[in-house]
Structures are given as structure tokens and as C-alpha cells.
Write a protein that holds these residues in place. Sequence first.
Motif, PDB file in Angstrom:
ATOM      1  N   UNK A  38       0.829  -1.214   0.000  1.00  0.00           N
ATOM      2  CA  UNK A  38       0.000   0.000   0.000  1.00  0.00           C
ATOM      3  C   UNK A  38       0.858   1.257   0.000  1.00  0.00           C
ATOM      4  N   UNK A  39       1.966   1.235   0.727  1.00  0.00           N
ATOM      5  CA  UNK A  39       2.861   2.402   0.757  1.00  0.00           C
ATOM      6  C   UNK A  39       3.574   2.600  -0.581  1.00  0.00           C
ATOM      7  N   UNK A  40       3.873   1.498  -1.247  1.00  0.00           N
ATOM      8  CA  UNK A  40       4.629   1.568  -2.503  1.00  0.00           C
ATOM      9  C   UNK A  40       3.749   1.844  -3.711  1.00  0.00           C
ATOM     10  N   UNK A  41       2.489   1.476  -3.637  1.00  0.00           N
ATOM     11  CA  UNK A  41       1.543   1.679  -4.742  1.00  0.00           C
ATOM     12  C   UNK A  41       1.144   3.150  -4.766  1.00  0.00           C
ATOM     13  N   UNK A  42       2.013   3.959  -5.337  1.00  0.00           N
ATOM     14  CA  UNK A  42       1.864   5.416  -5.245  1.00  0.00           C
ATOM     15  C   UNK A  42       0.616   5.963  -5.913  1.00  0.00           C
ATOM     16  N   UNK A  43       0.115   5.302  -6.947  1.00  0.00           N
ATOM     17  CA  UNK A  43      -1.106   5.796  -7.590  1.00  0.00           C
ATOM     18  C   UNK A  43      -2.359   5.074  -7.089  1.00  0.00           C
ATOM     19  N   UNK A  47      -2.024  -2.107  -8.131  1.00  0.00           N
ATOM     20  CA  UNK A  47      -1.013  -2.765  -8.958  1.00  0.00           C
ATOM     21  C   UNK A  47       0.335  -2.123  -8.664  1.00  0.00           C
ATOM     22  N   UNK A  48       1.336  -2.965  -8.528  1.00  0.00           N
ATOM     23  CA  UNK A  48       2.675  -2.458  -8.277  1.00  0.00           C
ATOM     24  C   UNK A  48       3.509  -2.663  -9.535  1.00  0.00           C
ATOM     25  N   UNK A  49       3.943  -1.557 -10.117  1.00  0.00           N
ATOM     26  CA  UNK A  49       4.780  -1.641 -11.305  1.00  0.00           C
ATOM     27  C   UNK A  49       6.234  -1.833 -10.877  1.00  0.00           C
ATOM     28  N   UNK A  50       7.045  -2.152 -11.831  1.00  0.00           N
ATOM     29  CA  UNK A  50       8.465  -2.328 -11.546  1.00  0.00           C
ATOM     30  C   UNK A  50       9.062  -1.022 -11.026  1.00  0.00           C
ATOM     31  N   UNK A  51       8.634   0.086 -11.586  1.00  0.00           N
ATOM     32  CA  UNK A  51       9.131   1.389 -11.154  1.00  0.00           C
ATOM     33  C   UNK A  51       8.712   1.690  -9.706  1.00  0.00           C
ATOM     34  N   UNK A  52       7.476   1.359  -9.348  1.00  0.00           N
ATOM     35  CA  UNK A  52       7.010   1.573  -7.979  1.00  0.00           C
ATOM     36  C   UNK A  52       7.770   0.673  -6.995  1.00  0.00           C
ATOM     37  N   UNK A  53       8.087  -0.519  -7.420  1.00  0.00           N
ATOM     38  CA  UNK A  53       8.788  -1.478  -6.551  1.00  0.00           C
ATOM     39  C   UNK A  53      10.257  -1.122  -6.386  1.00  0.00           C
ATOM     40  N   UNK A  54      10.822  -0.439  -7.355  1.00  0.00           N
ATOM     41  CA  UNK A  54      12.264  -0.206  -7.393  1.00  0.00           C
ATOM     42  C   UNK A  54      12.838   0.340  -6.094  1.00  0.00           C
ATOM     43  N   UNK A  55      12.344   1.417  -5.603  1.00  0.00           N
ATOM     44  CA  UNK A  55      12.910   2.014  -4.407  1.00  0.00           C
ATOM     45  C   UNK A  55      12.243   1.571  -3.125  1.00  0.00           C
ATOM     46  N   UNK A  56      11.108   0.954  -3.245  1.00  0.00           N
ATOM     47  CA  UNK A  56      10.278   0.682  -2.072  1.00  0.00           C
ATOM     48  C   UNK A  56      10.288  -0.783  -1.628  1.00  0.00           C
ATOM     49  N   UNK A  57      10.295  -1.693  -2.586  1.00  0.00           N
ATOM     50  CA  UNK A  57      10.304  -3.131  -2.287  1.00  0.00           C
ATOM     51  C   UNK A  57      11.401  -3.778  -3.140  1.00  0.00           C
ATOM     52  N   UNK A  58      12.654  -3.633  -2.706  1.00  0.00           N
ATOM     53  CA  UNK A  58      13.772  -4.077  -3.543  1.00  0.00           C
ATOM     54  C   UNK A  58      13.768  -5.567  -3.888  1.00  0.00           C
ATOM     55  N   UNK A  59      13.307  -6.417  -2.985  1.00  0.00           N
ATOM     56  CA  UNK A  59      13.272  -7.851  -3.304  1.00  0.00           C
ATOM     57  C   UNK A  59      12.224  -8.142  -4.373  1.00  0.00           C
ATOM     58  N   UNK A  60      11.117  -7.423  -4.322  1.00  0.00           N
ATOM     59  CA  UNK A  60      10.090  -7.574  -5.360  1.00  0.00           C
ATOM     60  C   UNK A  60      10.658  -7.076  -6.688  1.00  0.00           C
ATOM     61  N   UNK A  67       7.683 -12.980 -10.524  1.00  0.00           N
ATOM     62  CA  UNK A  67       6.359 -12.826  -9.911  1.00  0.00           C
ATOM     63  C   UNK A  67       5.312 -12.476 -10.967  1.00  0.00           C
ATOM     64  N   UNK A  68       5.681 -11.626 -11.901  1.00  0.00           N
ATOM     65  CA  UNK A  68       4.765 -11.201 -12.973  1.00  0.00           C
ATOM     66  C   UNK A  68       4.767 -12.250 -14.079  1.00  0.00           C
ATOM     67  N   UNK A  69       4.168 -13.384 -13.792  1.00  0.00           N
ATOM     68  CA  UNK A  69       4.212 -14.523 -14.714  1.00  0.00           C
ATOM     69  C   UNK A  69       3.503 -14.252 -16.038  1.00  0.00           C
ATOM     70  N   UNK A  70       2.533 -13.377 -16.048  1.00  0.00           N
ATOM     71  CA  UNK A  70       1.803 -13.066 -17.279  1.00  0.00           C
ATOM     72  C   UNK A  70       2.373 -11.896 -18.051  1.00  0.00           C
ATOM     73  N   UNK A  71       3.517 -11.374 -17.616  1.00  0.00           N
ATOM     74  CA  UNK A  71       4.141 -10.203 -18.250  1.00  0.00           C
ATOM     75  C   UNK A  71       3.157  -9.057 -18.422  1.00  0.00           C
ATOM     76  N   UNK A  72       2.402  -8.783 -17.356  1.00  0.00           N
ATOM     77  CA  UNK A  72       1.399  -7.716 -17.388  1.00  0.00           C
ATOM     78  C   UNK A  72       2.022  -6.343 -17.168  1.00  0.00           C
ATOM     79  N   UNK A  73       3.216  -6.330 -16.570  1.00  0.00           N
ATOM     80  CA  UNK A  73       3.863  -5.070 -16.249  1.00  0.00           C
ATOM     81  C   UNK A  73       3.571  -4.604 -14.838  1.00  0.00           C
ATOM     82  N   UNK A  74       2.872  -5.428 -14.074  1.00  0.00           N
ATOM     83  CA  UNK A  74       2.567  -5.119 -12.680  1.00  0.00           C
ATOM     84  C   UNK A  74       2.353  -6.413 -11.910  1.00  0.00           C
TER      85      UNK A  74
END
Length: 86
Positions: A38-43, A47-60, A67-74
Motif C-alpha cells: 500500500x505504501x509503494x503503490x503510489x497511484x 497494482x505495483x509496477x516495476x518502477x514503484x517497486x524499485x525504491x520501495x520493495x527491492x526484493x520484489x 512474480x509477474x508470470x503473465x508479463x502484465x507489467x505489474x
Amino acid sequence: MRTLSKVILFSSCATMALSLPAYGEVTSRNKEIAERFAKCDTNHDGKLTMNEAKGCMPRIYDHFSYIDTGNKGYVTVAEIQMMAAR
């Protein structure tokens, strides 16, 4: 012989129970994941995009394509929780 069967059955059940994470641990882990998500999902679109995860959830971020098995981008919080349970 019946006693031996009961002992073996009990021993097997006890071993399986010890190998499973406690319900409280799973609940706590899922709650922590949801809070961080919730903290990382800035919009706030659920959905958590790779950009949102970058600084906030580094392991993700590091495992995003896994994790994104369907290549949805989130990824969703449920997908992250499922991966954490593995």
C-alpha cells in the motif's frame, strides 16, 4: 500392532504439523506485505509496477519478472503473498 500403527500415524501427523508455518506467522507476513504494498503503490490502483517497486520493495523489484508470470507489467499484493508462501 495397533499401537505401533497409532504411533506411526501420530508421528507422521506431528512431523507434518511442524513443517507447516503457524497460522499467525502467515497472517502476520501477509499483513506486512499488504502494508508495504500500500505504501509503494503510489497511484493507489492496486497494482505495483516495476518502477514503484524499485525504491520501495527491492526484493520484489529484483524478482519482478518471476512474480509477474503473465508479463502484465505489474504485480498484485495477492501475487506477492503467494510467492512469499512458497
